[in-house]
Scaffold this motif. Sequence first.
Motif, PDB file in Angstrom:
ATOM      1  N   ARG A   1      -0.651   3.387  -2.889  1.00  0.00           N
ATOM      2  CA  ARG A   1      -1.216   4.661  -2.477  1.00  0.00           C
ATOM      3  C   ARG A   1      -0.337   5.833  -2.879  1.00  0.00           C
TER       4      ARG A   1
ATOM      5  N   MET B   1       0.818  -1.212   0.000  1.00  0.00           N
ATOM      6  CA  MET B   1       0.000   0.000   0.000  1.00  0.00           C
ATOM      7  C   MET B   1       0.850   1.258   0.000  1.00  0.00           C
TER       8      MET B   1
ATOM      9  N   GLN C   1       2.606   8.886  -7.467  1.00  0.00           N
ATOM     10  CA  GLN C   1       3.410   9.925  -8.084  1.00  0.00           C
ATOM     11  C   GLN C   1       4.705  10.140  -7.323  1.00  0.00           C
ATOM     12  N   GLY C   2       5.594  10.929  -7.876  1.00  0.00           N
ATOM     13  CA  GLY C   2       6.865  11.226  -7.213  1.00  0.00           C
ATOM     14  C   GLY C   2       8.013  10.638  -7.985  1.00  0.00           C
TER      15      GLY C   2
ATOM     16  N   ASP D   1      -1.912  -4.729 -12.344  1.00  0.00           N
ATOM     17  CA  ASP D   1      -2.762  -4.043 -13.321  1.00  0.00           C
ATOM     18  C   ASP D   1      -2.755  -2.566 -12.962  1.00  0.00           C
ATOM     19  N   ARG D   2      -1.988  -1.798 -13.703  1.00  0.00           N
ATOM     20  CA  ARG D   2      -1.816  -0.359 -13.428  1.00  0.00           C
ATOM     21  C   ARG D   2      -1.354  -0.156 -11.990  1.00  0.00           C
ATOM     22  N   LYS D   3      -2.139   0.501 -11.132  1.00  0.00           N
ATOM     23  CA  LYS D   3      -1.674   0.760  -9.763  1.00  0.00           C
ATOM     24  C   LYS D   3      -2.005  -0.376  -8.807  1.00  0.00           C
ATOM     25  N   ALA D   4      -2.770  -1.364  -9.270  1.00  0.00           N
ATOM     26  CA  ALA D   4      -3.264  -2.412  -8.362  1.00  0.00           C
ATOM     27  C   ALA D   4      -2.425  -3.676  -8.481  1.00  0.00           C
TER      28      ALA D   4
ATOM     29  N   THR E   1      -4.055  -1.453  -3.852  1.00  0.00           N
ATOM     30  CA  THR E   1      -3.649  -0.359  -4.721  1.00  0.00           C
ATOM     31  C   THR E   1      -2.497   0.407  -4.093  1.00  0.00           C
TER      32      THR E   1
ATOM     33  N   GLU F   1      -7.142 -14.308  -1.732  1.00  0.00           N
ATOM     34  CA  GLU F   1      -6.809 -13.409  -2.843  1.00  0.00           C
ATOM     35  C   GLU F   1      -7.185 -11.999  -2.432  1.00  0.00           C
ATOM     36  N   ARG F   2      -6.299 -11.066  -2.636  1.00  0.00           N
ATOM     37  CA  ARG F   2      -6.588  -9.681  -2.264  1.00  0.00           C
ATOM     38  C   ARG F   2      -5.965  -8.741  -3.287  1.00  0.00           C
ATOM     39  N   THR F   3      -6.713  -7.699  -3.632  1.00  0.00           N
ATOM     40  CA  THR F   3      -6.205  -6.662  -4.536  1.00  0.00           C
ATOM     41  C   THR F   3      -5.851  -5.438  -3.710  1.00  0.00           C
TER      42      THR F   3
END
Lengths: 182, 209
Positions: free
Chosen positions: B202, B71, B205-206, B171-174, B200, B196-198
């Motif tokens: 947090r 996270m 950026q940066g 998948d992208r940010k996840a 994202t 199973e857990r997704t």
Amino acid sequence: MTLLELAFAMPILLVAISLFSSALVAMFEQREISRERFLASEAVRSEFERMRNEEIGDVYALFNEDPEDDLLGPGTAPGSRFDVFGLDPLADAPDGLAGEVLLPYVNVAEPGMPPVWELREDMEWESLGMPRDLNRDNVVDAVDHSEDYVLLPVEARVEWVGRFGRKELRMYTLLTGYSMDP
Amino acid sequence: MNRSMRLTRHLTRAGYSLIEVLLAVALLGVLAYQVFTVISVASRSTTTDTTGMVLEDHALTVMQSIANAIMGTNRDTLEPALGAPLSSDDINYRIQLGIEDGEVIWEDPERIALDDSDSRVFWSQNPDTDEERRVFWTSLVAPFLEGELLNGVDDNGNGLVDEKGLSFSIDRKAVTVRLTLEERTREGEIVTRTLERTVTCRNPQGETP
């Protein structure tokens, strides 16, 4: 032992056995209910994370029940319903899916006309903290904010048929965009 | 006379015949066998349920540790960045601690992976260096995710092919984390639990380090 003594002892023994059995059954029932709630809460958490994986401005179009506003064409978005691993949906659950995402939008079309959905700030929805300013203009109004919202309160509901009857779980979150800019 | 008649009648009524005893013993034996069978089955079922409960709690603890780590990461630091149907059994990342004087402050590189035995999940800080610090989170990981076989096909229908007992797909940010733990009971039965857990990232950026 006389018949009278037996007549006294047997009911007492039966009551004790039935109490013990009830306690055992309740213990197993509680364990199963806890496990079902755990599966439901895990599915909701993952659904919230999938929503966070999208740009905040796209979440409403992707996760509402209107297929016409899907970004890549009708029916291409995840939609408002999601599957929950390990739980059986209700018999009348749309699409046979146990989970549902609820957003603060309403159908403002006239009766008998095709639905027209609007994301509204003036909805009365206590669990989502509504009415609420969704676009940070310090005004709670009665117009559609599906294009300019920056805050999106979300409720997720899971309804399932468990081993001990119909159960329901609701969880809430507030989505907003991330930015390193001041 | 009356007393002797009463005594005689009492003596003739006392005791059981051999046939009655044999019948009673046979019936008791059948009942005892039935009761023993029920108790045995219930005991095995209880052991399996208990093992499953413990495994599930253990898997949840490991999954929570993995989720908390991911996270706080910056998405651009995740390696390898494999999306479905590919997956990896390890993930390298860096956590963004904050900003100081306009510069992003980064934590030391970290890794969550299966060890060489493919049955232990470990967290490592400064991996592959002399300062590496390693903590093992579990040693009960199944060789492959539940329902999956090493055959180049998505056997369990989750969109991944030949994924191991710990798998990461991005998948992208996840990041979707899948974990299967298994343990053998005293009776030799294998109990399996899968989570199973997704999650994202947090900090999307940066500047990357």
